[in-house]
Scaffold this motif. Structure first.
Motif, PDB file in Angstrom:
ATOM      1  N   ALA A   1      -1.664  -3.500  -7.007  1.00  0.00           N
ATOM      2  CA  ALA A   1      -2.434  -3.114  -5.820  1.00  0.00           C
ATOM      3  C   ALA A   1      -3.788  -2.554  -6.226  1.00  0.00           C
ATOM      4  N   ARG A   2      -3.800  -1.734  -7.262  1.00  0.00           N
ATOM      5  CA  ARG A   2      -5.074  -1.178  -7.732  1.00  0.00           C
ATOM      6  C   ARG A   2      -5.993  -2.278  -8.262  1.00  0.00           C
ATOM      7  N   ARG A   3      -5.427  -3.247  -8.981  1.00  0.00           N
ATOM      8  CA  ARG A   3      -6.236  -4.354  -9.492  1.00  0.00           C
ATOM      9  C   ARG A   3      -6.838  -5.171  -8.353  1.00  0.00           C
ATOM     10  N   ARG A   4      -6.121  -5.238  -7.234  1.00  0.00           N
ATOM     11  CA  ARG A   4      -6.598  -5.989  -6.066  1.00  0.00           C
ATOM     12  C   ARG A   4      -7.605  -5.172  -5.251  1.00  0.00           C
ATOM     13  N   GLY A   5      -7.864  -3.944  -5.691  1.00  0.00           N
ATOM     14  CA  GLY A   5      -8.801  -3.114  -4.953  1.00  0.00           C
ATOM     15  C   GLY A   5      -8.136  -2.338  -3.855  1.00  0.00           C
ATOM     16  N   ARG A   6      -6.829  -2.238  -3.867  1.00  0.00           N
ATOM     17  CA  ARG A   6      -6.074  -1.503  -2.875  1.00  0.00           C
ATOM     18  C   ARG A   6      -5.178  -0.558  -3.608  1.00  0.00           C
ATOM     19  N   PRO A   7      -4.780   0.485  -3.069  1.00  0.00           N
ATOM     20  CA  PRO A   7      -5.187   1.061  -1.799  1.00  0.00           C
ATOM     21  C   PRO A   7      -6.429   1.932  -1.979  1.00  0.00           C
ATOM     22  N   THR A   8      -7.195   2.080  -0.950  1.00  0.00           N
ATOM     23  CA  THR A   8      -8.383   2.919  -1.014  1.00  0.00           C
ATOM     24  C   THR A   8      -8.129   4.249  -0.322  1.00  0.00           C
ATOM     25  N   ASP A   9      -7.267   4.272   0.653  1.00  0.00           N
ATOM     26  CA  ASP A   9      -6.942   5.501   1.382  1.00  0.00           C
ATOM     27  C   ASP A   9      -5.477   5.803   1.190  1.00  0.00           C
ATOM     28  N   GLY A  10      -5.066   6.939   1.641  1.00  0.00           N
ATOM     29  CA  GLY A  10      -3.655   7.306   1.620  1.00  0.00           C
ATOM     30  C   GLY A  10      -2.899   6.537   2.680  1.00  0.00           C
ATOM     31  N   PRO A  11      -1.570   6.600   2.661  1.00  0.00           N
ATOM     32  CA  PRO A  11      -0.778   5.905   3.673  1.00  0.00           C
ATOM     33  C   PRO A  11      -1.081   6.456   5.063  1.00  0.00           C
ATOM     34  N   THR A  12      -1.039   5.574   6.036  1.00  0.00           N
ATOM     35  CA  THR A  12      -1.345   5.979   7.413  1.00  0.00           C
ATOM     36  C   THR A  12      -0.111   6.354   8.172  1.00  0.00           C
TER      37      THR A  12
ATOM     38  N   HIS B   1      14.433  -4.401   1.735  1.00  0.00           N
ATOM     39  CA  HIS B   1      14.216  -5.853   1.643  1.00  0.00           C
ATOM     40  C   HIS B   1      12.731  -6.176   1.529  1.00  0.00           C
ATOM     41  N   HIS B   2      11.903  -5.493   2.310  1.00  0.00           N
ATOM     42  CA  HIS B   2      10.460  -5.731   2.247  1.00  0.00           C
ATOM     43  C   HIS B   2       9.906  -5.369   0.869  1.00  0.00           C
ATOM     44  N   VAL B   3      10.335  -4.227   0.337  1.00  0.00           N
ATOM     45  CA  VAL B   3       9.862  -3.808  -0.983  1.00  0.00           C
ATOM     46  C   VAL B   3      10.302  -4.827  -2.033  1.00  0.00           C
ATOM     47  N   ALA B   4      11.541  -5.259  -1.978  1.00  0.00           N
ATOM     48  CA  ALA B   4      12.033  -6.252  -2.932  1.00  0.00           C
ATOM     49  C   ALA B   4      11.242  -7.558  -2.819  1.00  0.00           C
ATOM     50  N   ALA B   5      10.905  -7.957  -1.599  1.00  0.00           N
ATOM     51  CA  ALA B   5      10.126  -9.182  -1.395  1.00  0.00           C
ATOM     52  C   ALA B   5       8.729  -9.050  -1.989  1.00  0.00           C
ATOM     53  N   VAL B   6       8.119  -7.880  -1.842  1.00  0.00           N
ATOM     54  CA  VAL B   6       6.789  -7.651  -2.418  1.00  0.00           C
ATOM     55  C   VAL B   6       6.867  -7.732  -3.942  1.00  0.00           C
TER      56      VAL B   6
ATOM     57  N   GLU C   1       0.826  -1.212   0.000  1.00  0.00           N
ATOM     58  CA  GLU C   1       0.000   0.000   0.000  1.00  0.00           C
ATOM     59  C   GLU C   1       0.858   1.259   0.000  1.00  0.00           C
ATOM     60  N   LEU C   2       1.925   1.257   0.785  1.00  0.00           N
ATOM     61  CA  LEU C   2       2.807   2.425   0.820  1.00  0.00           C
ATOM     62  C   LEU C   2       3.492   2.638  -0.523  1.00  0.00           C
ATOM     63  N   VAL C   3       3.971   1.549  -1.116  1.00  0.00           N
ATOM     64  CA  VAL C   3       4.607   1.636  -2.435  1.00  0.00           C
ATOM     65  C   VAL C   3       3.600   2.149  -3.464  1.00  0.00           C
ATOM     66  N   ALA C   4       2.370   1.654  -3.387  1.00  0.00           N
ATOM     67  CA  ALA C   4       1.335   2.070  -4.336  1.00  0.00           C
ATOM     68  C   ALA C   4       1.027   3.560  -4.221  1.00  0.00           C
ATOM     69  N   HIS C   5       1.271   4.125  -3.048  1.00  0.00           N
ATOM     70  CA  HIS C   5       1.045   5.555  -2.849  1.00  0.00           C
ATOM     71  C   HIS C   5       2.294   6.376  -3.142  1.00  0.00           C
ATOM     72  N   GLY C   6       3.313   5.726  -3.692  1.00  0.00           N
ATOM     73  CA  GLY C   6       4.501   6.459  -4.109  1.00  0.00           C
ATOM     74  C   GLY C   6       5.557   6.647  -3.040  1.00  0.00           C
ATOM     75  N   CYS C   7       5.428   5.937  -1.924  1.00  0.00           N
ATOM     76  CA  CYS C   7       6.422   6.079  -0.859  1.00  0.00           C
ATOM     77  C   CYS C   7       7.764   5.502  -1.270  1.00  0.00           C
ATOM     78  N   THR C   8       8.821   6.201  -0.910  1.00  0.00           N
ATOM     79  CA  THR C   8      10.177   5.709  -1.123  1.00  0.00           C
ATOM     80  C   THR C   8      10.513   4.691  -0.034  1.00  0.00           C
ATOM     81  N   ASP C   9      11.656   4.024  -0.178  1.00  0.00           N
ATOM     82  CA  ASP C   9      12.091   3.093   0.870  1.00  0.00           C
ATOM     83  C   ASP C   9      12.230   3.828   2.200  1.00  0.00           C
ATOM     84  N   GLN C  10      12.754   5.047   2.162  1.00  0.00           N
ATOM     85  CA  GLN C  10      12.901   5.832   3.390  1.00  0.00           C
ATOM     86  C   GLN C  10      11.543   6.149   4.001  1.00  0.00           C
ATOM     87  N   ASP C  11      10.571   6.505   3.156  1.00  0.00           N
ATOM     88  CA  ASP C  11       9.210   6.760   3.645  1.00  0.00           C
ATOM     89  C   ASP C  11       8.626   5.509   4.306  1.00  0.00           C
ATOM     90  N   VAL C  12       8.791   4.371   3.647  1.00  0.00           N
ATOM     91  CA  VAL C  12       8.289   3.098   4.194  1.00  0.00           C
ATOM     92  C   VAL C  12       8.937   2.849   5.547  1.00  0.00           C
TER      93      VAL C  12
END
Length: 83
Positions: free
Chosen positions: A72-83, A51-56, A27-38
């Motif tokens: 993520a969009r095809r799966r119906g996610r994300p619906t909201d912005g990152p929390t 590592h988490h992003v690479a695993a995803v 969800e964070l990646v789908a909202h454009g978050c960088t590794d640092q943001d995540v």
């Protein structure tokens, strides 16, 4: 969608916690978050976030963050912005 959920659940170890973390990262990646943001949002190191992003990306069998976001969009996610 079932195969993608299964892929996410086994990407780090197969536990429900790993699945939940994978969804958070996706969800964070789908909202454009960088590794640092995540890293900052999940209170983990940047390296762990990488590592988490690479695993995803591996779990979804996609080569890029852009394609992960599309998945993520095809799966119906994300619906909201990152929390």
């Amino acid at each position: 969608a079932g195969a993608k959920n299964a892929a996410l659940s086994v990407m780090v170890g197969g536990s429900e916690e790993d699945f939940a973390r994978g969804r958070e990262v996706l969800e964070l990646v789908a909202h454009g978050c960088t590794d640092q943001d995540v890293a900052e949002r999940l209170s983990i190191s940047r390296r762990t976030a990488e590592h988490h992003v690479a695993a995803v990306l591996r779990a979804l069998a996609v080569p890029s963050r852009r394609e992960a976001a599309a998945a993520a969009r095809r799966r119906g996610r994300p619906t909201d912005g990152p929390t």
